[in-house]
Design a protein around this motif. Sequence first.
Motif, short mmCIF file in Angstrom:
data_model
loop_
_atom_site.label_atom_id
_atom_site.label_comp_id
_atom_site.label_asym_id
_atom_site.label_seq_id
_atom_site.Cartn_x
_atom_site.Cartn_y
_atom_site.Cartn_z
N VAL A 27 -4.66 -9.56 -11.75
CA VAL A 27 -5.15 -8.30 -12.33
C VAL A 27 -6.46 -7.90 -11.66
CG1 VAL A 27 -6.05 -7.23 -14.44
CG2 VAL A 27 -3.97 -8.61 -14.54
N VAL A 28 -7.36 -8.85 -11.49
CA VAL A 28 -8.64 -8.57 -10.84
C VAL A 28 -8.42 -8.06 -9.42
CG1 VAL A 28 -10.73 -9.65 -9.89
CG2 VAL A 28 -10.01 -10.17 -12.24
N LEU A 29 -7.59 -8.76 -8.67
CA LEU A 29 -7.35 -8.35 -7.29
C LEU A 29 -6.66 -7.00 -7.22
CD1 LEU A 29 -7.90 -9.27 -4.45
CD2 LEU A 29 -5.75 -10.52 -4.48
N TRP A 30 -5.68 -6.77 -8.07
CA TRP A 30 -4.96 -5.49 -8.08
C TRP A 30 -5.91 -4.33 -8.38
CZ3 TRP A 30 -1.38 -3.08 -5.91
CH2 TRP A 30 -0.82 -1.93 -6.44
N SER A 31 -6.91 -4.56 -9.21
CA SER A 31 -7.86 -3.49 -9.53
C SER A 31 -8.60 -3.00 -8.28
CB SER A 31 -8.85 -3.93 -10.62
OG SER A 31 -9.79 -4.86 -10.11
N HIS A 32 -8.69 -3.85 -7.27
CA HIS A 32 -9.36 -3.47 -6.01
C HIS A 32 -8.38 -2.98 -4.94
CE1 HIS A 32 -13.34 -4.94 -7.14
NE2 HIS A 32 -12.69 -5.92 -7.77
N LEU A 33 -7.13 -3.40 -5.03
CA LEU A 33 -6.14 -3.05 -4.00
C LEU A 33 -5.41 -1.74 -4.30
CD1 LEU A 33 -4.49 -6.53 -3.31
CD2 LEU A 33 -6.34 -5.41 -2.04
N LYS A 34 -5.20 -1.44 -5.58
CA LYS A 34 -4.40 -0.26 -5.93
C LYS A 34 -5.10 1.03 -5.52
CE LYS A 34 -6.02 0.12 -10.68
NZ LYS A 34 -5.65 0.04 -12.07
N GLY A 35 -4.30 2.07 -5.36
CA GLY A 35 -4.86 3.37 -5.02
C GLY A 35 -5.58 3.41 -3.69
N LYS A 36 -5.10 2.65 -2.74
CA LYS A 36 -5.71 2.57 -1.41
C LYS A 36 -7.18 2.13 -1.46
CE LYS A 36 -2.62 5.61 1.07
NZ LYS A 36 -2.50 6.63 2.10
N GLY A 37 -7.46 1.20 -2.37
CA GLY A 37 -8.81 0.67 -2.49
C GLY A 37 -9.32 0.02 -1.22
N MET A 38 -8.40 -0.43 -0.38
CA MET A 38 -8.77 -1.03 0.92
C MET A 38 -8.53 -0.05 2.06
SD MET A 38 -9.76 -4.24 0.96
CE MET A 38 -10.17 -5.25 -0.43
N GLY A 39 -8.22 1.19 1.72
CA GLY A 39 -7.95 2.18 2.75
C GLY A 39 -6.50 2.22 3.18
N VAL A 40 -5.68 1.33 2.64
CA VAL A 40 -4.25 1.28 2.91
C VAL A 40 -3.52 1.05 1.58
CG1 VAL A 40 -4.42 0.44 5.29
CG2 VAL A 40 -4.33 -1.20 3.40
N LYS A 41 -2.23 1.32 1.58
CA LYS A 41 -1.45 1.16 0.36
C LYS A 41 -0.94 -0.27 0.23
CE LYS A 41 2.57 2.78 -2.12
NZ LYS A 41 3.67 3.72 -2.20
N PHE A 42 -1.20 -0.86 -0.92
CA PHE A 42 -0.63 -2.15 -1.28
C PHE A 42 0.37 -1.94 -2.40
CE2 PHE A 42 -4.19 -4.04 0.94
CZ PHE A 42 -3.70 -5.28 1.36
N ARG A 43 1.41 -2.72 -2.40
CA ARG A 43 2.37 -2.77 -3.50
C ARG A 43 2.20 -4.12 -4.18
NH1 ARG A 43 6.93 -1.25 0.69
NH2 ARG A 43 6.42 0.95 0.96
N ARG A 44 2.47 -4.15 -5.47
CA ARG A 44 2.38 -5.44 -6.18
C ARG A 44 3.77 -5.90 -6.57
NH1 ARG A 44 0.98 -4.24 -12.36
NH2 ARG A 44 1.82 -2.14 -12.41
N GLN A 45 3.95 -7.21 -6.56
CA GLN A 45 5.23 -7.83 -6.91
C GLN A 45 6.37 -7.14 -6.15
OE1 GLN A 45 4.74 -10.54 -8.34
NE2 GLN A 45 2.71 -10.18 -9.15
N HIS A 46 6.30 -7.22 -4.84
CA HIS A 46 7.22 -6.53 -3.94
C HIS A 46 8.26 -7.52 -3.38
CE1 HIS A 46 8.50 -3.52 -1.04
NE2 HIS A 46 8.44 -4.47 -0.11
N SER A 47 9.52 -7.09 -3.34
CA SER A 47 10.59 -7.93 -2.81
C SER A 47 10.64 -7.87 -1.29
CB SER A 47 11.96 -7.46 -3.32
OG SER A 47 12.04 -7.58 -4.70
#
Length: 121
Positions: A27-47
């Motif tokens: 949850v903590v990490l996702w709060s920083h990664l979602k919405g292009k928080g790193m300048g790129v798109k991350f997906r969570r729990q991806h197959s």
Amino acid sequence: MSEATYNHKALIEYRRELRKNMTPPEVVLWSHLKGKGMGVKFRRQHSIGKYIVDFFCADKRLVVEVDGDQHGEPQQRLHDKVRDKYLDQCGLRVLRIPARSVIVNRYGVLDTIRCMVRHPR
């Protein structure tokens, strides 16, 4: 999820379950990664094939795994090794982060991810 139980519908349902029940470090990490928080798109729990990865950035071919204490167990380490080899054969980089590091060194973890995003192989 074992190989015997692997099927597409089950995988989709399992991903939904994982998204609803993320661990506190995830949850903590996702709060920083979602919405292009790193300048790129991350997906969570991806197959990816029969596996579900914690976080995935398709643009940078980067998988980020948050590993709890169980990943230190011999059987889990073997499973992780097989899984990482498969992901590597798919042309992906895998970054494994101890869950505790996300909690005690969040910004160091984020710097590591940021570096990997900026410097793809």
